[in-house]
Design an enzyme around this catalytic site. Structure first.
Site, short mmCIF file in Angstrom:
data_model
loop_
_atom_site.label_atom_id
_atom_site.label_comp_id
_atom_site.label_asym_id
_atom_site.label_seq_id
_atom_site.Cartn_x
_atom_site.Cartn_y
_atom_site.Cartn_z
N HIS A 1 3.97 4.35 -7.45
CA HIS A 1 3.96 3.92 -6.05
C HIS A 1 2.73 4.50 -5.37
CE1 HIS A 1 8.59 3.62 -6.48
NE2 HIS A 1 8.02 2.44 -6.73
N GLU B 1 2.73 7.33 -2.63
CA GLU B 1 3.28 8.65 -2.96
C GLU B 1 2.17 9.51 -3.58
OE1 GLU B 1 6.64 7.71 -5.38
OE2 GLU B 1 7.62 6.60 -3.78
N HIS C 1 7.17 11.32 -8.68
CA HIS C 1 7.27 10.49 -7.49
C HIS C 1 7.16 11.34 -6.23
CE1 HIS C 1 8.68 6.38 -8.83
NE2 HIS C 1 8.77 7.05 -9.97
N GLU D 1 10.99 14.09 -7.83
CA GLU D 1 10.62 13.69 -6.48
C GLU D 1 10.10 14.89 -5.70
OE1 GLU D 1 10.95 10.67 -5.13
OE2 GLU D 1 12.35 9.56 -6.41
#
Length: 1242
Positions: free
Chosen positions: A938, A941, A1035, A1120
């Site tokens: 992504h 990010e 991420h 994350e």
């Protein structure tokens, strides 16, 4: 209806207790026993006796709390006896006695006793009694008051109260009582309260509206009055409940009640100068709010000038803090009624277009391609967040309230079971053999550090302690380091001393240095006798003269003329050349080494400065005046070992973007180093959002104050940036930039619109743009008006980032968290149903912040998070490759594939070289387990890339732990899965307009080449039986704090479903929890409590789940990292920076080594690690991780709570019981003294 009635009767039938269930140790026992005998033996029925017994019980209940407790105690059947008596008696006095007993019980006992009464069938008994009493020709007023008083108490606790009332036919009974007794306030007060409870059911509300309930309310309410304020308050509350039905709201609009309500509100606002009746005023606003739920109501509100009326009234209330509920309610109404507008764009599609080689058959991209140009941005004026109301009597009356159920959790065990599926034939997979030369290379032509045969892992020293670097564990360097030499005396010494240190894991090996000394990238400063600085022209003048770095092949040398200081060039850029006059003669800058102007393709024009003589630079680097000396570009490079400005330009020249960028952003060129101080999470000031919303509403009320001037527009290729010195200049035409349009609203306020992802009509979150032309001492407000997520960490202390070129030239080249008055809220711009996937009534959100710039005419950059471009990655990889010692480190960089945009996707292999050419060393080399890491699928990010940078830098360092890691594992790393998205400023998608992290199940080689081939590598590894020990996809997370992991567990997933009993039969290795547990013990930013190992349906095509299910990697994770900061541990209340993110990447590597040692019985196991392993096994049965229920992205629902003081756009209905208590409050308000009122005001 008869069946419903009989079912309810059965459901609520009062149980007649037996004597053995009654308490036997109190006076109340004998009385209840007598009542029980009367109920069970008809021959003993004696009205006088029953009346006497119930009177005694009433007296005890009124005077003794002990009696009330005994009647309602757990296991007591006292309540059953009383209700049974009430149901069977025909004596009026006995009935009133029992009703008074029940009133005493529920009044003094709170919610528990009320719930007990409901559970015993009290609702049904009372409703039947009310119906019977209404048929009596001589109705008892006292009986009606008692009944309605009780009903109002139990109505809020019985969730089926509205249905039961309708089935029993008592709704009109209560309504008729009010109609016929308008002058009897004592009677109609409890009746109105019960009507309000009835109206919480939409069917009941419509029925009441048809029978004139709305008109009836307006006969009771009226202008300001000091009489019957309690009754007026309840009437407004009841009216608000009735108007929640759109049928009733339309009726109110037709009868012009909106204007009437506004006039009543203003009357109370003007006369209630001591603010003793705030609850009445709030009730009026609640009625207006209910009407404005429908489009007709909002139109009527605007037609009668409601926006200005409420705005002026709310502004007058700001001075009194106790009136904040009125201000907040007014704000909600005005925001709701603000006319919906479309974004001021020709289309919501991305301004950049890329023709796909293959158009998907289905999905949002296919829909976007099939729509005509004018369809995608149709204004949607549907009611916000309101489903179509079906006001018919077809409710499911037997629908019991269920606890929250996560329907996204996969419940099919067959689908959850990992089933290895290569997908490709063995022949097809041979194409990936070339990416694994380490498995076949015999290294015969390599030179090794030692040609003698040594025992395996001789240099690993596995029994030695592991060196764990942290963001604050730094080794000192000499006191004359670059930053300290160029620091101002005015700067805090502690800050610079802290930055004079460098993390241990940044000491990279280099082949031309002695091995016994190691290698530190912090070299001694070069000769600073000729720094990049200015003697007579300040940094302000330098930055004012800076033009953008451009990628061009032709240019003219910088020239000086007597008329002033000018720099000209031939460029293809659309930017005009701007000249800045100077009274000094301009000389071309000279720098040691490769000058900024050495290459014709890259140059800075309009630099106004003079050369500094060598003797002007003192040894300390500090001026006595306290002014800071400008730090040269190459001086800064020595503090950033992986950054090379010239190399960055060379790499950028080969980067392919859709708009063919020619500009380079200064932060990417100069580089970034973490600031030498911590940045705390911003504390949100009270009322900030309310103030910002009021300023937005002023645009509608005072349109003449709005400038509405476009100052930047990517949709218009011929648009010229205004030359007005009072207007800020914007730019986003550089790699990873995202800013589509800017509109000046007021002198210092600008609306900013972000660009959609390419081949998409949404995903607006990432921003990166340049601002110049600012003035000091002024506050500028920036509003990003097309955000899409319903909440953001900007509401919880997160700040945007700013990079100042002038600060960088002064020796501070870092991104800083900046901005004040930051908030995130829903605005009046309507989202197209195309962008929302068919959902109607959705709006965009505004992220607003205020900024005061420290330098005049600076060039500043703002970003959502620390930018990390594709060219930066390529530069870092080249630097790592050029610096490593090939005798120690096996480093290989290959091209996985070409992206849709024609850019290469690198894949990196890192491990330790075999110790020699001998067979045992080659064998150990080839049989090391693999670790497979991916990142940046992504584009928005960017923190994932900084974590990956920390991983790569640590793996290539001379740290003993890194050496052990290389000797233990082979790392296969794809550091950027979505290069095209990163380059073109996307937030989530690739050029195909699709989320690549939803394509792992069936990637298309033409549309998703990076995913297709990354999965191919893993499939090849599975085919040759060399599955990675760990797979992890890095991420970033926008709505949670800390760093955490998502993993995959069959058993934990089943535990969270209704099939939890099946989990007892499942056998699963709990090893998937070991790595996160290790990280929680060594990484200060990591939070184990935020981890989840549940597999959801919506994630079935993500990398984590596919690698676990299809490839067969048990330890498959998504890691994350927060975009905001931490709320626990060492970094609690701190915003996360690149130092902490890189540290997280290094800690991940260390955790892998500990994981290996925990799971390998042949290796040395320290006692503390054995204890940790036992703890993991013991805790494996305790699942406390939250599930991650999502709709459209990789994030759980936002669960962090903040007291918005009713400022948020989410409209929560006030609790019924709380509102019912307002009546008593209103009565007390009437008795407030003037002195008490003054105290409230202060």
């Amino acid at each position: 209806m008869v069946n419903k009635k009989s079912n309810l009767s059965k459901m609520n039938k009062v149980k007649v207790p037996t004597e053995k269930c009654l308490p036997n140790n109190s006076r109340i026992f004998s009385l209840l026993s007598q009542l029980e005998k009367v109920n069970t033996e008809s021959s003993l029925v004696d009205p006088e006796n029953t009346r006497y017994v119930t009177a005694k019980i009433l007296h005890l209940a009124q005077t003794q709390e002990k009696t009330r407790k005994e009647i309602t105690a757990k296991g007591s059947t006292g309540m059953d006896v009383i209700l049974s008596t009430l149901e069977n008696t025909t004596d009026a006095q006995t009935t009133q006695n029992i009703l008074n007993i029940l009133i005493e019980l529920v009044s003094a006992g709170g919610a528990r006793r009320t719930s007990l009464l409901v559970s015993k069938g009290g609702t049904q008994v009372l409703l039947q009694l009310l119906l019977a009493a209404s048929k009596d020709s001589l109705q008892s007023e006292e009986l009606m008051i008692q009944l309605h008083t009780l009903l109002v108490k139990i109505g809020s606790k019985d969730k089926k109260f509205g249905i039961k009332a309708r089935v029993n036919g008592v709704i009109n009974v209560t309504l008729n009582l009010v109609k016929h007794n308008l002058q009897n306030s004592r009677l109609i007060l409890p009746c109105l309260q019960v009507l309000r409870v009835y109206a919480t059911n939409s069917v009941n509300a419509v029925s009441l509206g048809r029978n004139g309930a709305v008109e009836l309310m307006f006969k009771i309410i009226g202008p300001y009055s000091r009489k019957n304020t309690g009754l007026i308050k309840v009437t407004f509350d009841t009216l608000a409940a009735l108007l929640k039905s759109r049928t009733n709201a339309r009726k109110a609009v037709d009868r012009n009640y909106v204007e009437l309500l506004l006039s009543i509100y203003i009357d109370w606002h003007r006369h209630d100068i001591r603010h003793r009746h705030m609850l009445i005023r709030k009730g009026i606003l609640q009625c207006i709010k209910s009407v404005t739920h429908i489009k007709l109501g909002r139109k009527a509100f605007l037609d009668c000038n409601g926006m200005k009326v409420l705005y002026n009234a709310s502004q007058e209330c700001l001075a009194v803090r106790t009136l904040d509920p009125l201000v907040n309610m007014s704000s909600l109404i005005m925001r709701k009624s603000f006319p919906k507008n479309r974004l001021p764009l020709p289309t919501i599609k991305s301004v950049f277009h890329f023709e796909l080689p293959v158009v998907p058959v289905t999905g949002p991209v296919a829909q976007l391609y099939s729509l005509p140009p004018e369809v995608d941005d149709v204004l949607d004026e549907s009611d916000d967040d309101v489903e179509s109301e079906i006001e018919a009597e077809n409710e499911d009356e037997d629908d019991d309230d269920q606890p929250f159920k996560n329907d996204d959790i996969e419940t099919d065990i067959n689908k959850l079971m990992p089933t290895q599926n290569l997908g490709l034939t063995v022949e097809d997979l041979k194409m990936y053999e070339g990416f694994f030369p380490e498995l076949t290379d015999n290294f015969q032509e390599c030179e090794f550090m030692s040609m003698e045969s040594k025992p395996l892992s001789a240099g690993a020293n596995r029994g030695s302690p592991i060196i764990v670097p942290t963001a604050e564990e730094e080794q000192p360097v000499k006191s004359n380091s670059i930053l300290k030499r160029f620091a101002s005396k005015s700067n805090t010494v502690a800050h610079w001393e802290e930055y004079d240190k460098r993390p241990t894991f940044l000491d990279l090996t280099k082949k031309d240095l002695k091995k016994d000394l190691g290698f530190s990238m912090l070299q001694q400063p070069r000769d600073l006798s000729r720094p990049f600085s200015a003697q007579n022209c300040g940094s302000n003048d330098i930055v004012k003269g800076l033009d953008r770095i451009t990628l061009q092949n032709d240019y003219k040398e910088h020239r000086c003329c007597s008329a002033g200081c000018r720099s000209t060039r031939e460029v293809k850029s659309i930017q005009p050349c701007i000249h800045f006059p100077c009274d000094k003669e301009c000389q071309q800058l000279s720098m040691s080494g490769n000058s900024l102007f050495d290459k014709g393709s890259v140059h800075l024009s309009q630099l106004c400065c003079t050369r500094v003589d060598p003797e002007d630079d003192d040894d300390s680097g500090l001026h006595s005046s306290g002014e800071q000396v400008i730090l040269g570009i190459h001086d800064i490079e020595e503090l950033m070992p992986l950054h090379d400005s010239d190399l960055y330009i060379d790499v950028t020249r080969n980067t392919k973007s859709i708009p063919s960028y020619t500009d380079v952003a200064y932060p990417d060129y100069f580089g970034h180093i973490p600031p030498p101080f911590k940045e705390t999470i911003l504390e949100r000031l009270y009322g900030v959002q309310r103030t910002k919303i009021a300023q937005d509403i002023e645009r509608l009320i005072y349109p003449s104050d709005v400038i509405d001037k476009v100052v930047y527009d990517l949709d218009n290729p011929s648009f010229l940036i205004p030359e007005d010195s009072e207007v800020l200049k914007f730019n986003s035409k550089f790699e990873s930039g995202n800013l589509r349009k800017v509109i000046q609203i007021r002198k210092n306020e600008y609306d900013l619109i972000l660009n959609s992802d390419v081949n998409s009509s949404h995903y607006h979150q990432w921003f990166y743009f340049e601002v110049s032309g600012m003035r000091t001492g002024m506050y500028y407000r920036f509003n990003i008006i097309n955000c899409e997520k319903s909440n953001s960490q900007f509401n919880y202390g997160m700040q945007p980032l700013m990079y100042s070129v002038q600060e960088a030239l002064q020796g501070r080249p870092w991104w800083l968290r900046v901005g004040s008055d930051i908030c995130y809220y829903k605005n009046h711009f309507s989202r197209s149903t195309v962008a929302t996937g068919g959902l109607k009534g959705k709006s965009y959100y505004t992220m607003t912040f205020t900024m005061s710039f420290p330098h005049k005419d600076d060039v500043c950059y703002f970003a959502y998070h620390y930018p990390y471009t594709y060219s930066t990655l390529k530069m870092h990889l080249q630097k790592l490759e050029s610096m490593h010692d090939p005798q120690q480190i096996y480093f290989r960089q290959d091209v996985l594939c070409k992206t849709l945009g024609g850019n290469s996707c690198p894949v990196v292999t890192i491990t330790a070289m075999p110790e020699s050419k001998y067979y045992e060393h080659i064998y150990q080399f080839r049989n090391r387990p693999y670790i497979f890491l991916t990142s940046r699928v992504h584009p928005g990010e960017t923190n994932a890339s900084w974590v990956m940078k920390g991983t790569l830098e640590f793996l290539m360092s001379s740290n003993p732990t890194a050496q052990s890691l290389r000797e233990t594992f082979i790392f296969k790393i794809v550091p950027m899965l979505n290069p095209d998205g990163v380059i073109n400023g996307n937030h989530r998608c690739s050029l195909s307009g699709e989320d690549l992290n939803r394509q792992w199940q069936s990637p298309n080689p033409d549309l998703h080449p990076t995913i297709y081939h990354a999965k191919g590598l893993l499939q090849y590894m599975s085919a040759i039986r060399r599955l990675p020990l760990v797979y992890c996809d890095y991420h970033g997370h926008s709505r949670k704090k800390n760093v955490f992991m998502y993993g995959c567990s069959l058993k934990e997933t089943v535990w969270h479903t209704t099939a939890s009993e099946a989990s007892c039969e499942l056998i699963e290795d709990v090893g998937y929890r070991v790595l996160p547990k290790i990280l929680s013990s060594i990484a200060p930013a990591f939070c184990m409590n935020s981890c989840s190992f549940v597999v959801e349906k919506s994630k079935e095509s993500t990398a984590r789940v596919v690698v676990w299910r299809e490839i067969g990697v048990q330890k498959s994770y998504t890691m994350e990292s927060t975009l905001c900061g931490c709320d626990q541990g060492k970094y609690k209340n701190m915003q996360i920076g690149t130092r902490q993110l890189e540290e997280m990447g290094a800690k991940f590597c260390i955790a892998l080594l500990r994981l290996k040692r925990l799971t390998s019985p042949l290796d040395y196991l320290p006692t503390n690690l054995l204890d940790l392993e036992n703890e993991l096994i013991e805790s494996s049965c305790k699942v406390t991780s939250p599930t991650t229920y999502v709709l459209e992205d990789d994030e759980p629902r936002f669960i962090e709570e903040v007291d918005y003081s009713a400022e948020s756009n989410d409209e929560h209905d006030t609790d019924l019981a709380e509102n019912l208590g307002d009546t008593e409050s209103s009565t007390l308000e009437d008795r407030l003294s003037d002195s008490e009122t003054r105290m409230c005001l202060h």
